[in-house]
Design a protein around this motif. Sequence first.
Motif, PDB file in Angstrom:
ATOM      1  N   MET A   1       9.708  -2.132  -9.052  1.00  0.00           N
ATOM      2  CA  MET A   1       9.320  -3.546  -9.112  1.00  0.00           C
ATOM      3  C   MET A   1       7.840  -3.702  -9.446  1.00  0.00           C
ATOM      4  N   ASP A   2       7.479  -4.861 -10.022  1.00  0.00           N
ATOM      5  CA  ASP A   2       6.086  -5.136 -10.308  1.00  0.00           C
ATOM      6  C   ASP A   2       5.427  -5.787  -9.085  1.00  0.00           C
ATOM      7  N   GLU A   3       4.157  -6.130  -9.210  1.00  0.00           N
ATOM      8  CA  GLU A   3       3.407  -6.631  -8.053  1.00  0.00           C
ATOM      9  C   GLU A   3       3.979  -7.940  -7.508  1.00  0.00           C
ATOM     10  N   ASP A   4       4.334  -8.856  -8.397  1.00  0.00           N
ATOM     11  CA  ASP A   4       4.900 -10.130  -7.928  1.00  0.00           C
ATOM     12  C   ASP A   4       6.227  -9.910  -7.207  1.00  0.00           C
ATOM     13  N   GLU A   5       7.040  -9.011  -7.744  1.00  0.00           N
ATOM     14  CA  GLU A   5       8.320  -8.720  -7.106  1.00  0.00           C
ATOM     15  C   GLU A   5       8.118  -8.030  -5.757  1.00  0.00           C
ATOM     16  N   CYS A   6       7.062  -7.226  -5.658  1.00  0.00           N
ATOM     17  CA  CYS A   6       6.754  -6.573  -4.384  1.00  0.00           C
ATOM     18  C   CYS A   6       6.378  -7.590  -3.315  1.00  0.00           C
ATOM     19  N   ILE A   7       5.596  -8.584  -3.701  1.00  0.00           N
ATOM     20  CA  ILE A   7       5.204  -9.632  -2.752  1.00  0.00           C
ATOM     21  C   ILE A   7       6.431 -10.382  -2.255  1.00  0.00           C
ATOM     22  N   GLU A   8       7.325 -10.705  -3.168  1.00  0.00           N
ATOM     23  CA  GLU A   8       8.546 -11.414  -2.778  1.00  0.00           C
ATOM     24  C   GLU A   8       9.440 -10.529  -1.916  1.00  0.00           C
ATOM     25  N   ALA A   9       9.488  -9.230  -2.221  1.00  0.00           N
ATOM     26  CA  ALA A   9      10.310  -8.308  -1.426  1.00  0.00           C
ATOM     27  C   ALA A   9       9.791  -8.217   0.004  1.00  0.00           C
ATOM     28  N   GLN A  10       8.476  -8.214   0.147  1.00  0.00           N
ATOM     29  CA  GLN A  10       7.892  -8.155   1.484  1.00  0.00           C
ATOM     30  C   GLN A  10       8.271  -9.390   2.296  1.00  0.00           C
TER      31      GLN A  10
ATOM     32  N   PRO B   1       0.644   0.440 -11.144  1.00  0.00           N
ATOM     33  CA  PRO B   1      -0.358  -0.492 -11.701  1.00  0.00           C
ATOM     34  C   PRO B   1      -0.169  -0.816 -13.173  1.00  0.00           C
ATOM     35  N   SER B   2       0.643  -0.034 -13.885  1.00  0.00           N
ATOM     36  CA  SER B   2       0.865  -0.303 -15.307  1.00  0.00           C
ATOM     37  C   SER B   2       1.725  -1.543 -15.520  1.00  0.00           C
ATOM     38  N   GLY B   3       2.449  -1.971 -14.470  1.00  0.00           N
ATOM     39  CA  GLY B   3       3.353  -3.105 -14.615  1.00  0.00           C
ATOM     40  C   GLY B   3       4.703  -2.740 -15.187  1.00  0.00           C
ATOM     41  N   ARG B   4       4.867  -1.497 -15.617  1.00  0.00           N
ATOM     42  CA  ARG B   4       6.150  -1.052 -16.160  1.00  0.00           C
ATOM     43  C   ARG B   4       7.142  -0.803 -15.027  1.00  0.00           C
ATOM     44  N   PRO B   5       8.434  -0.864 -15.304  1.00  0.00           N
ATOM     45  CA  PRO B   5       9.449  -0.641 -14.259  1.00  0.00           C
ATOM     46  C   PRO B   5       9.643   0.845 -13.965  1.00  0.00           C
ATOM     47  N   ILE B   6       8.608   1.444 -13.392  1.00  0.00           N
ATOM     48  CA  ILE B   6       8.652   2.850 -13.014  1.00  0.00           C
ATOM     49  C   ILE B   6       8.055   2.998 -11.617  1.00  0.00           C
ATOM     50  N   ALA B   7       8.312   4.153 -11.010  1.00  0.00           N
ATOM     51  CA  ALA B   7       7.711   4.502  -9.720  1.00  0.00           C
ATOM     52  C   ALA B   7       7.908   3.373  -8.696  1.00  0.00           C
ATOM     53  N   GLY B   8       6.896   3.174  -7.861  1.00  0.00           N
ATOM     54  CA  GLY B   8       6.982   2.173  -6.802  1.00  0.00           C
ATOM     55  C   GLY B   8       7.416   2.782  -5.493  1.00  0.00           C
ATOM     56  N   VAL B   9       6.628   2.549  -4.433  1.00  0.00           N
ATOM     57  CA  VAL B   9       6.962   3.059  -3.102  1.00  0.00           C
ATOM     58  C   VAL B   9       6.892   1.920  -2.086  1.00  0.00           C
ATOM     59  N   ALA B  10       7.576   2.119  -0.961  1.00  0.00           N
ATOM     60  CA  ALA B  10       7.592   1.102   0.089  1.00  0.00           C
ATOM     61  C   ALA B  10       7.853   1.758   1.431  1.00  0.00           C
ATOM     62  N   ILE B  11       7.374   1.106   2.489  1.00  0.00           N
ATOM     63  CA  ILE B  11       7.674   1.505   3.858  1.00  0.00           C
ATOM     64  C   ILE B  11       8.175   0.274   4.599  1.00  0.00           C
ATOM     65  N   LEU B  12       9.335   0.405   5.255  1.00  0.00           N
ATOM     66  CA  LEU B  12       9.916  -0.669   6.049  1.00  0.00           C
ATOM     67  C   LEU B  12       9.944  -0.257   7.514  1.00  0.00           C
ATOM     68  N   THR B  13       9.552  -1.164   8.393  1.00  0.00           N
ATOM     69  CA  THR B  13       9.612  -0.907   9.834  1.00  0.00           C
ATOM     70  C   THR B  13      10.426  -2.013  10.491  1.00  0.00           C
TER      71      THR B  13
ATOM     72  N   HIS C   1      -2.730   2.226   4.243  1.00  0.00           N
ATOM     73  CA  HIS C   1      -3.632   2.821   3.264  1.00  0.00           C
ATOM     74  C   HIS C   1      -2.831   3.113   2.001  1.00  0.00           C
ATOM     75  N   ILE C   2      -3.269   2.546   0.888  1.00  0.00           N
ATOM     76  CA  ILE C   2      -2.632   2.851  -0.392  1.00  0.00           C
ATOM     77  C   ILE C   2      -3.349   4.070  -0.964  1.00  0.00           C
ATOM     78  N   LEU C   3      -2.706   5.221  -0.867  1.00  0.00           N
ATOM     79  CA  LEU C   3      -3.316   6.463  -1.322  1.00  0.00           C
ATOM     80  C   LEU C   3      -3.310   6.567  -2.839  1.00  0.00           C
ATOM     81  N   ASP C   4      -2.271   6.036  -3.446  1.00  0.00           N
ATOM     82  CA  ASP C   4      -2.160   5.987  -4.907  1.00  0.00           C
ATOM     83  C   ASP C   4      -1.180   4.863  -5.230  1.00  0.00           C
ATOM     84  N   PRO C   5      -1.622   3.811  -5.919  1.00  0.00           N
ATOM     85  CA  PRO C   5      -0.747   2.651  -6.141  1.00  0.00           C
ATOM     86  C   PRO C   5       0.575   3.049  -6.794  1.00  0.00           C
ATOM     87  N   GLY C   6       1.656   2.600  -6.170  1.00  0.00           N
ATOM     88  CA  GLY C   6       2.979   2.884  -6.703  1.00  0.00           C
ATOM     89  C   GLY C   6       3.469   4.294  -6.480  1.00  0.00           C
TER      90      GLY C   6
END
Length: 205
Positions: free
Chosen positions: A36-45, A61-73, A88-93
Amino acid sequence: LSINAHGLKAEGRLAAFFRAAARSQYDILLVQEHHMDEDECIEAQRSSNLYGFISFFSADPSGRPIAGVAILTRTATTVDRLEDVTLHILDPGRALLLIIPKIEACPAAFNIYAPNEHRAQFFQSIHSRIEEISQSSPIPEGSVLAGDFNCIPSIHLDYSAAPDVQSPYDNSGADDLLELVSSLGLADLFRSHNPASKTFTWGHT
């Protein structure tokens, strides 16, 4: 739970994932490849709150539909306020560290999705970033590190090639991953209890 989602952008996939997570027994979920991109990440949160989770999504950060990480608690059993955790964002996405002081069983969670190329440099960069953070805020003992590393600790124990596969397995970055794990005082629990077992979590035919 650590899981590679193989994309959550398609219609209905994110909601289905949240429903499955809510029904599961897991209190902390580490997700790789949501795409997901940044806007989709905000909505997912925001949406995750409806399913009983506080979540942290990071996009490539490229905005392409690749990678992406998340943590849910899960709010009912872990934390229910953003003020109780530090992200801490160690490496975006690609890599996140979530500090959860109130959870003795998992006071810190690392979620890493390594690239297919330049893995050695990636793990070295993550290692340096963690050292920077540690100077001002030590990483708690009992941390958990999981993810999709795109390499394996042992070619002998963790890899089995199909009979028609002739090319060698690209395991670059494995030594740097092991050095990172060692520097954090962590160990592979499965391998500690099963020192000679060949068991696989993923196969390709």
